[in-house]
Design an enzyme around this catalytic site. Structure first.
Site, mmCIF file in Angstrom:
data_model
loop_
_atom_site.group_PDB
_atom_site.id
_atom_site.type_symbol
_atom_site.label_atom_id
_atom_site.label_comp_id
_atom_site.label_asym_id
_atom_site.label_seq_id
_atom_site.Cartn_x
_atom_site.Cartn_y
_atom_site.Cartn_z
ATOM 1 N N ASN A 9 93.986 81.847 19.406
ATOM 2 C CA ASN A 9 94.730 82.180 20.625
ATOM 3 C C ASN A 9 94.042 83.389 21.261
ATOM 4 O O ASN A 9 94.174 84.509 20.771
ATOM 5 C CB ASN A 9 96.189 82.511 20.277
ATOM 6 C CG ASN A 9 96.972 83.000 21.490
ATOM 7 O OD1 ASN A 9 96.537 82.827 22.634
ATOM 8 N ND2 ASN A 9 98.121 83.611 21.250
ATOM 9 N N LYS A 11 94.720 84.787 23.975
ATOM 10 C CA LYS A 11 95.633 85.572 24.820
ATOM 11 C C LYS A 11 94.937 85.865 26.159
ATOM 12 O O LYS A 11 94.113 85.063 26.599
ATOM 13 C CB LYS A 11 96.076 86.854 24.115
ATOM 14 C CG LYS A 11 96.527 86.601 22.672
ATOM 15 C CD LYS A 11 97.231 87.776 22.078
ATOM 16 C CE LYS A 11 97.403 87.549 20.591
ATOM 17 N NZ LYS A 11 98.556 88.224 20.056
ATOM 18 N N HIS A 95 105.429 81.124 22.202
ATOM 19 C CA HIS A 95 104.777 82.256 21.540
ATOM 20 C C HIS A 95 105.675 83.485 21.708
ATOM 21 O O HIS A 95 106.312 83.659 22.754
ATOM 22 C CB HIS A 95 103.395 82.500 22.164
ATOM 23 C CG HIS A 95 102.589 83.493 21.389
ATOM 24 N ND1 HIS A 95 102.782 84.842 21.508
ATOM 25 C CD2 HIS A 95 101.607 83.324 20.463
ATOM 26 C CE1 HIS A 95 101.940 85.468 20.682
ATOM 27 N NE2 HIS A 95 101.221 84.569 20.036
ATOM 28 N N GLU A 97 105.122 86.400 22.466
ATOM 29 C CA GLU A 97 104.848 87.213 23.668
ATOM 30 C C GLU A 97 105.473 86.573 24.905
ATOM 31 O O GLU A 97 105.860 87.274 25.842
ATOM 32 C CB GLU A 97 103.327 87.425 23.815
ATOM 33 C CG GLU A 97 102.805 88.373 22.730
ATOM 34 C CD GLU A 97 101.345 88.194 22.352
ATOM 35 O OE1 GLU A 97 100.601 87.519 23.079
ATOM 36 O OE2 GLU A 97 100.956 88.744 21.303
ATOM 37 N N GLU A 166 105.198 82.715 12.951
ATOM 38 C CA GLU A 166 104.533 83.963 13.311
ATOM 39 C C GLU A 166 105.546 85.106 13.296
ATOM 40 O O GLU A 166 106.258 85.318 14.300
ATOM 41 C CB GLU A 166 103.934 83.855 14.713
ATOM 42 C CG GLU A 166 102.885 82.784 14.851
ATOM 43 C CD GLU A 166 101.894 83.151 15.949
ATOM 44 O OE1 GLU A 166 100.715 83.278 15.640
ATOM 45 O OE2 GLU A 166 102.315 83.337 17.100
ATOM 46 N N GLY A 172 99.306 90.985 16.033
ATOM 47 C CA GLY A 172 98.503 92.014 16.691
ATOM 48 C C GLY A 172 98.691 93.404 16.112
ATOM 49 O O GLY A 172 98.260 94.395 16.703
ATOM 50 N N SER A 210 98.076 88.466 12.376
ATOM 51 C CA SER A 210 96.992 89.260 11.795
ATOM 52 C C SER A 210 96.243 88.509 10.687
ATOM 53 O O SER A 210 95.789 89.111 9.710
ATOM 54 C CB SER A 210 97.513 90.607 11.294
ATOM 55 O OG SER A 210 98.056 91.348 12.387
ATOM 56 N N GLY A 231 95.001 85.209 16.470
ATOM 57 C CA GLY A 231 94.810 85.911 17.737
ATOM 58 C C GLY A 231 93.511 86.690 17.735
ATOM 59 O O GLY A 231 92.432 86.154 17.966
ATOM 60 N N GLY A 232 93.619 87.991 17.445
ATOM 61 C CA GLY A 232 92.472 88.892 17.550
ATOM 62 C C GLY A 232 91.205 88.390 16.874
ATOM 63 O O GLY A 232 90.112 88.471 17.457
HETATM 64 C C1 PEP Z 1 98.867 85.268 17.919
HETATM 65 O O1 PEP Z 1 98.569 85.671 19.026
HETATM 66 O O2 PEP Z 1 99.477 84.216 17.804
HETATM 67 C C2 PEP Z 1 98.484 86.063 16.746
HETATM 68 C C3 PEP Z 1 98.834 85.643 15.566
HETATM 69 O O3 PEP Z 1 97.780 87.222 16.986
HETATM 70 P P1 PEP Z 1 97.054 88.136 15.884
HETATM 71 O O4 PEP Z 1 96.264 87.206 14.980
HETATM 72 O O5 PEP Z 1 96.171 89.045 16.677
HETATM 73 O O6 PEP Z 1 98.110 88.854 15.131
#
Ligand code: PEP
Length: 248
Positions: A9, A11, A95, A97, A166, A172, A210, A231-232
């Site tokens: 993802n 983002k 999600h 966010e 999640e 994040g 994460s 994500g990251g």
């Molecule tokens: C996400 O955006 O769904 C996510 C899990 O981000 P991160 O891996 O950065 O925590």
């Protein structure tokens, strides 16, 4: 046997130049044949660019959201049918966010899930508790409530959906749920799915929060963790490739 799914993802990150480098590296580095499915959820303006870059490769394209509406006077919205035109295979729905910053409720998530399925997209429905909910001992109730909103689908079966657990406190933040914490919630979700699907074990349950190159293998080794929503770490080809390698 069910293949794991690793979905990145991005983002609101990326640029034409950075996407080009990242996606070319991912396509070139994908194991062939791959023991897992891999997708990247890119910002909408880059769908056409990434569609061209992944053409002919097993790397699948995903969207980060989908409109609850079919078409019409909804300025700024992107419909499921439009996403299909760009070769999108998966759409993130709900999600945290989107829930947190855009007021999405379980009802929106349910309608978006239906819209995605009706257009032939596979929704990746995100559920997860906040830190306050976890600390109050409400983790199970929170994720069960969120999953309940999509479990009965008109004309579709829950087995057509991918579910991503999640924990909001892990997204994040660099704080990952331990493999045991994640497995515990995945087992709860699997049991809930069992009441609605004749094949609950066939439904892919991803962990997100994460996930990185260092912790992916242990998380993915849990019996009810069928992949990751990343994500990251999905923005760095090497890190994402190591997660993909851990899912083979
Ligand atoms: C996400 O955006 O769904 C996510 C899990 O981000 P991160 O891996 O950065 O925590």
């Amino acid at each position: 046997m069910k293949k794991k799914l690793i979905a990145g993802n991005w983002k609101m990150n990326g640029s034409l130049a950075a996407n080009d480098l990242l996606v070319r590296a991912l396509v070139a580095g994908l194991p062939d044949p791959s023991g897992c499915d891999v997708a990247v959820a890119v910002p909408a303006p880059y769908l056409a660019q990434v569609q061209a870059l992944v053409a002919g490769s097993p790397l699948a394209l995903a969207a980060q959201d989908v409109s609850q509406h079919e078409s019409g006077a909804y300025t700024g919205e992107i419909s499921a049918a439009m996403l299909r035109e760009f070769g999108v295979r998966y759409a993130l729905v709900g999600h945290s966010e989107r829930r947190q910053y855009h007021g999405e409720t379980d009802v929106h998530v349910a309608v978006k899930t239906q819209r995605a399925l009706a257009a032939g997209l596979t929704p990746i429905v995100c559920v997860g508790e906040t830190l306050a909910e976890r600390e109050a001992g409400h983790t199970e109730a929170a994720v069960r409530r969120q999953l309940a909103s999509v479990i009965h689908l008109n004309g579709h079966c829950i087995s057509e959906v991918v579910v991503a657990y999640e924990p909001v406190w892990a997204i994040g933040t660099g704080k990952t749920a331990s493999p045991e914490q994640a497995q515990q919630v995945h087992a709860v979700l699997r049991a809930q799915l069992a009441a609605a699907s004749p094949r609950p074990e066939s439904i892919r349950l991803l962990y997100g929060g994460s996930m990185n190159a260092a912790n992916a293998a242990q998380l993915l080794a849990q019996p009810d963790i069928d992949g990751g929503l990343v994500g990251g770490a999905s923005l760095k080809a090497e890190d994402f490739q190591q997660i993909i390698a851990a899912a083979q």
